[in-house]
Enzyme design. Structure first.
Site: not given
Ligand code: ATP
Ligand code: MG
Length: 555
Positions: A33, A257, A267
């Site tokens: 995102e 994760r 984020k």
């Molecule tokens: P955050 O919680 O840090 O904002 P998010 O999951 O909302 O992370 P996205 O931009 O939606 O962030 O994530 C893109 C991809 O990266 C998704 O498939 C998500 O599952 C993966 N991802 C995000 N954080 C992690 C992590 N700490 N370890 C592994 N994969 C991750």
């Molecule tokens: Mg997300």
């Protein structure tokens, strides 16, 4: 050494599918995102997704999951693309969930027509209250019985902008008694009169994550949609939408994760650090962002090796930050150019070295390289800068550095014996004196003297000055996410130390942005982007040893 690496659970699934002929190739996607910069956790997902398609001959799309107009920005899109490229991956297609808005709208209409979606006028609170609890079924409301015609009409008018934010939502009509709360008539669309970074003002209704993600996967014929464990409860809904819409059957798989000690990864939290100026932007070298690691001097290779080492698990865990540091040390040890810099200087004067005499010594660029990586010239003279900590007035027994009567080797140069020192009125040592042994020159030592210690130095007359920034962990507690209260109160106040005037050997004057350096005994360093013609700034990427490991052993 070359032990066969075992398959991770997703690879096992894929290999079975390929073996049985159930599948011929894999299509994965990385779906960020664009609401912030990528962090090291994302690199785990990137390495996994791109790794699967590389290994099994498939494709990986970069798909921006941009369904939430209020938090998304083009700056983030650009940084995400730059970071993935820097990590060394190439996506097959650059795609945006927002490109599917029209298609998603049509999907929603299809569900309305099938009697599987309805427009609900309830408030968010009412909907939450009617949802029931995990042990109690939810209760329906009058909107749930709206006719298909009424729903089609209202949904079209939602799109047309007739209603204010929050006035209505579109919900899937599934099962208010489902043990899975996500199946109790989840939201599909909400009204949001907001400007979108790509679709501008075309839309005032936006699909929810659950009604966008799986459908986007399906449109792209993604075979293995991998996401993190918190999406397990969403999987039933992911499958339900695909089945009811009768579209390509993408499948969701969940892995743990990445969590790292002394680090926050979300984020939302990283954005707070940036907005409240607690760090110097998203690429502050203390940030766990890809941009931060890059600026700090990490290599893409070290991050990929790290992701490979941690593997892919199905259970939550927390990885020790020192493993990441181990990976960058291993990498830089092979490639970094060896140089000398004196971080906290005191002057060493060689009594018996002729006034005005200088020598040009040669030092290997990298003893780890087969040929020593070539050599550089290092000027030597009567007056040298050495580290203040390499001299002690009252050295303890096993101090193999300088103190009156003690001998050390000056790296690449001579053995010297300390003869005395001078202090100022405040009691600070200002100069250290020594005699050198002319026959002890490195590479041609006929002195027969054995010394235990070697110290680094920089010739006073030839030294350049640089600023050096030393970094420590951003948080002072192992898991800032688990502590009580505001995570920001656990920031490490000593995470940045700026040394404004460090003496560097002259060859570092030509330091390059894409080179890495080992300052002997002091760690690995890289040039910071704040450097310009008349100012040289180095970041310490990592120290040579894990100082925290020592402390815990001691303590
Ligand atoms: P955050 O919680 O840090 O904002 P998010 O999951 O909302 O992370 P996205 O931009 O939606 O962030 O994530 C893109 C991809 O990266 C998704 O498939 C998500 O599952 C993966 N991802 C995000 N954080 C992690 C992590 N700490 N370890 C592994 N994969 C991750
Ligand atoms: Mg997300």
């Amino acid at each position: 050494m070359s032990e066969e690496k075992s398959l991770n659970f997703i690879e096992e699934i894929i290999e079975e599918e390929l073996a049985s002929g159930a599948r011929k190739s894999v299509v994965t996607r990385f779906p960020p995102e664009p609401n912030g910069y990528l962090h090291i956790g994302h690199s785990k997902s990137i390495c996994l997704n791109f790794g699967l398609s590389a290994k099994y001959g498939g494709t990986t799309n970069l798909r921006f999951d941009d369904t939430n107009p209020t938090t998304e920005e083009t700056e983030y899109v650009d940084s995400i693309k730059a970071d993935i490229k820097w990590l060394g991956f190439e996506w097959t297609n650059e795609l945006y969930a927002s490109d599917y808005f029209e298609q998603l709208y049509a999907f929603a209409v299809k569900l309305i027509n099938k009697g599987l979606a309805y427009v609900d006028d309830s408030t968010a609170e009412e909907i939450a209250a009617q949802k029931g609890t995990p042990t109690q079924p939810g209760t329906g409301n009058e909107y749930r019985n709206r006719t298909v015609e009424e729903n089609l009409d209202l949904f079209a008018r939602m799109r047309a902008g007739e209603f204010p934010d929050g006035a209505k939502v579109l919900r899937a009509k599934i099962d208010l008694a489902s043990p899975n709360m996500h199946m109790r008539d989840p939201l599909m669309y909400r009204i949001k009169h907001a400007h979108h970074h790509r679709t501008a003002d075309t839309w005032c209704i936006y699909p929810m994550y659950d009604f966008a993600h799986g459908q986007s996967d399906s449109i792209e014929h993604v075979t293995h949609s991998v996401c993190t464990l918190e999406f397990i409860p969403h999987r039933d809904l992911y499958n339900w939408f695909i089945e009811q819409l009768e579209i390509y059957p993408s499948r969701q798989y969940e892995f743990a994760r990445l969590n790292l000690t002394y680090t926050v990864m979300s984020k939302r939290k990283l954005l707070q650090l940036v907005n409240e100026n607690l760090v110097d932007g998203w690429d502050d070298p203390r940030m766990p962002t890809i941009a931060g690691y890059r600026r700090r001097g990490y290599t893409p290779e070290s991050i990929r090796v790290f992701c490979d080492k941690i593997g892919v698990q199905k259970r939550e865990n927390i990885i020790d930050l020192s493993l990441l540091e181990f990976c960058i040390r291993e990498d830089l040890n092979k490639t970094a150019l060896r140089r000398m810099a004196v971080l906290e200087p005191v002057k060493l004067v060689i009594n018996n070295y002729p006034d005005g005499q200088t020598e040009e010594l040669m030092g290997e660029n990298n003893p780890e390289a087969v040929d020593g990586g070539g050599k550089r010239k290092i000027p030597f003279g009567k007056e040298l800068w050495i580290e203040r900590e390499d001299f002690m007035e009252d050295p303890p027994k096993k101090f193999f550095r300088l103190g009156v009567g003690l001998t050390v080797r000056l790296k690449y140069a001579y053995i010297v014996k300390c003869t005395g020192y001078k202090k100022d009125e405040a009691g600070n040592v200002t100069e250290v004196y020594c005699d050198y042994i002319p026959e002890s020159k490195s590479g041609n030592d006929t002195s027969g003297i054995n010394v235990k210690g070697t110290i680094h130095w920089v010739s006073v007359k030839d030294a350049y000055t640089a600023e050096v920034r030393l970094y420590d962990r951003l948080f002072r507690v192992e898991d800032p996410n688990k502590e009580e209260g505001d995570f920001k109160s656990y920031l490490n106040p000593d995470s940045l130390t700026v040394l404004p005037a460090v003496y560097i050997e002259p060859s570092l004057r030509e330091a390059k942005f894409d080179e890495r350096y080992q300052f002997l005994r002091k760690g690995y360093f890289c040039l910071d982007q704040d450097s310009w013609t008349d100012k040289i700034v180095f970041n310490r990427t990592v120290s040579l040893k894990d100082s925290w490991a020592k402390e815990t052993k001691k303590g």
